[in-house]
Design an enzyme around this catalytic site. Structure first.
Site, PDB file in Angstrom:
ATOM      1  N   LEU A 245       0.855  -1.185   0.000  1.00  0.00           N
ATOM      2  CA  LEU A 245       0.000   0.000   0.000  1.00  0.00           C
ATOM      3  C   LEU A 245       0.890   1.233   0.000  1.00  0.00           C
ATOM      4  O   LEU A 245       1.854   1.307   0.763  1.00  0.00           O
ATOM      5  CB  LEU A 245      -0.915   0.002   1.227  1.00  0.00           C
ATOM      6  N   ASP A 246       0.553   2.220  -0.858  1.00  0.00           N
ATOM      7  CA  ASP A 246       1.426   3.373  -1.011  1.00  0.00           C
ATOM      8  C   ASP A 246       0.931   4.610  -0.284  1.00  0.00           C
ATOM      9  O   ASP A 246       1.536   5.659  -0.391  1.00  0.00           O
ATOM     10  CB  ASP A 246       1.605   3.694  -2.501  1.00  0.00           C
ATOM     11  N   LYS A 247      -0.157   4.513   0.465  1.00  0.00           N
ATOM     12  CA  LYS A 247      -0.711   5.710   1.087  1.00  0.00           C
ATOM     13  C   LYS A 247      -0.997   5.489   2.570  1.00  0.00           C
ATOM     14  O   LYS A 247      -1.613   4.489   2.942  1.00  0.00           O
ATOM     15  CB  LYS A 247      -2.001   6.140   0.389  1.00  0.00           C
TER      16      LYS A 247
END
Length: 458
Positions: free
Chosen positions: A367-369
């Site tokens: 997950l990038d956020k």
């Protein structure tokens, strides 16, 4: 120039596009299921086969005529969606699931009609067993499966409507003479300059041309933290403006807007069938030919061996009814419905249904956020006082006093905890920031500091 529809129009258009054709084709499945189920109960209770197995024998004058009337009603009412679907498949020369279901219920119905005629008007040939109860259960199960599948599609559509509803219904346009004017969102055009006040939603995609603020884009991007925006920064329609007032130049309206593109993308994905559903349809298509071939062979073999037309016909009908895919018609829609509705309920919109079929083979999820898995909001989980002269609530009040003028995410949680407990927060003086460490200031005549564990006073 392109006019932008308001979110009510967007959600309505999407609903019509996504569900209209299917619902017109399938009819009101929920109503059909419940009406068919109620009509099936007398057939099941009066079925000789079920009476032998589980139910007490129950007959009365005209009971067989009641079963006949209910069977005719079920075939014409509950079976109508499958008969129409089969007609469309045959016209396209692509027999699939609907054709197989239609064959099963049609054979069961017409053979039961034949059995009724033989039993009442040609009794000398002996009793011929009917298939009315198989007809009833088959229609009920298939209606239930397709109703569940339609609910899954509607659940995804509801989630898309919630996306469209992120947009406000009105916008404040700055006219050529600089005066603000409130207009419906549908009248906002490209390159128009909009005034967005603190706490309002961004009416459209745009670029900030005046002012600076922070924007909460979590409902759109998944990023929970407020993002600082200033002149020349882009903003997304539907995101929430923070405590600043800005002017934005509209860059995206109608289908060119970010939300409209997301809605269209997910809508197109929801209309595509998963691999399992496609395979099931292919299997059903092949099963049509296999079932019909096996039924004809069964009829011919038993007619030759038993020299009894009714006996051979009953076996042929049995093969065709058994070939109807109860499991394929119910299990796959149930799985798709459950997974899709759970995802939509938790804000998870899938671009492709195929991802559900490979999820069990995942080894890692990245997950990038920040805030994708969490709310992105700091809250006070516990607080206490180590000073006998101060209560725990006094300590929290002093914390809140120092944090009142801070925009740090931790300060928001502390102030919220004080408000929730209705604690009177004193005024702090000479509050300064200790870089990378915390705050200090004077509260009630005493110098206080809020620091992290890395702080060393000496």
């Amino acid at each position: 120039m392109q006019n932008m529809p308001d979110h009510h129009d967007m959600s309505h258009d999407h609903t019509m596009m996504q569900h209209g054709g299917q619902m017109m084709h399938m009819g009101n499945l929920k109503q059909k299921f419940w009406v068919s189920l109620i009509a099936s109960l007398p057939i099941l209770v009066l079925s000789p086969m079920l009476q032998v197995a589980w139910l007490p024998k129950l007959t009365f004058s005209g009971s067989d005529w009641l079963v006949l009337i209910l069977g005719i009603f079920l075939y014409g009412y509950g079976g109508a969606p499958f008969l129409k679907g089969a007609k469309a498949e045959l016209q396209a020369r692509k027999p699939e699931m609907m054709t197989l279901i239609a064959i099963g219920i049609s054979v069961a119905f017409f053979y039961s009609m034949y059995a009724f005629m033989m039993n009442h008007f040609v009794p000398a040939n002996g009793h011929v067993m009917d298939f009315f109860w198989e007809l009833a259960t088959l229609i009920d199960i298939m209606l239930l499966g397709h109703w569940i599948e339609m609910n899954a599609v509607m659940a995804a559509g509801d989630a898309l409507e919630k996306i469209a509803a992120l947009l406000p219904s009105d916008a404040t346009v700055i006219s050529a003479d600089g005066t603000p004017k409130t207009v419906p969102l549908s009248q906002v055009e490209l390159d128009a300059v909009l005034l967005v006040k603190a706490g309002e939603k961004m009416p459209a995609d745009g670029v900030i041309v005046a002012g600076e603020t922070t924007v909460n884009e979590s409902l759109v991007t998944g990023e929970a933290r407020a993002v600082k925006k200033t002149v020349s920064d882009h903003v997304i329609g539907g995101s929430l403006n923070g405590d600043g007032t800005v002017q934005i130049k509209v860059t995206g309206t109608g289908e060119s807007g970010y939300l409209a593109q997301v809605t269209q993308l997910v809508s197109q994905a929801q209309q595509k069938r998963s691999n399992a559903e496609s395979i099931a349809d292919k299997v059903a298509g092949w099963l049509v030919y296999v079932a019909v071939g096996a039924a004809l062979v069964t009829f011919g073999a038993w007619w030759v061996l038993a020299q009894d037309f009714n006996f051979a016909l009953a076996r042929m009908v049995t093969v065709l009814v058994i070939a109807c895919p109860h499991a394929l018609g119910l299990a796959i829609p149930l799985v798709v419905a459950r997974s899709t509705s759970l995802g939509a309920k938790h804000g998870l919109l899938m671009r492709k249904r195929q991802v559900l079929e490979v999820a069990d083979r995942l080894d890692m999820v990245m997950l990038d956020k920040t805030g994708t898995l969490t709310a992105g909001e700091f809250v006070v989980s516990a607080y206490d006082s180590w000073d006998a002269q101060r209560t725990s609530q006094q300590v929290l009040a002093e914390f809140a006093a120092l944090e009142q003028n801070s925009s740090h995410p931790l300060s928001v949680g502390i102030l919220k905890a004080a408000r929730d407990l209705k604690i009177a927060v004193p005024t702090a003086h000479e509050v300064t920031t200790i870089a990378g460490t915390g705050l200090n200031g004077i509260v009630n005549g005493q110098k206080l500091m809020i620091v992290n564990v890395r702080f060393r006073a000496f």
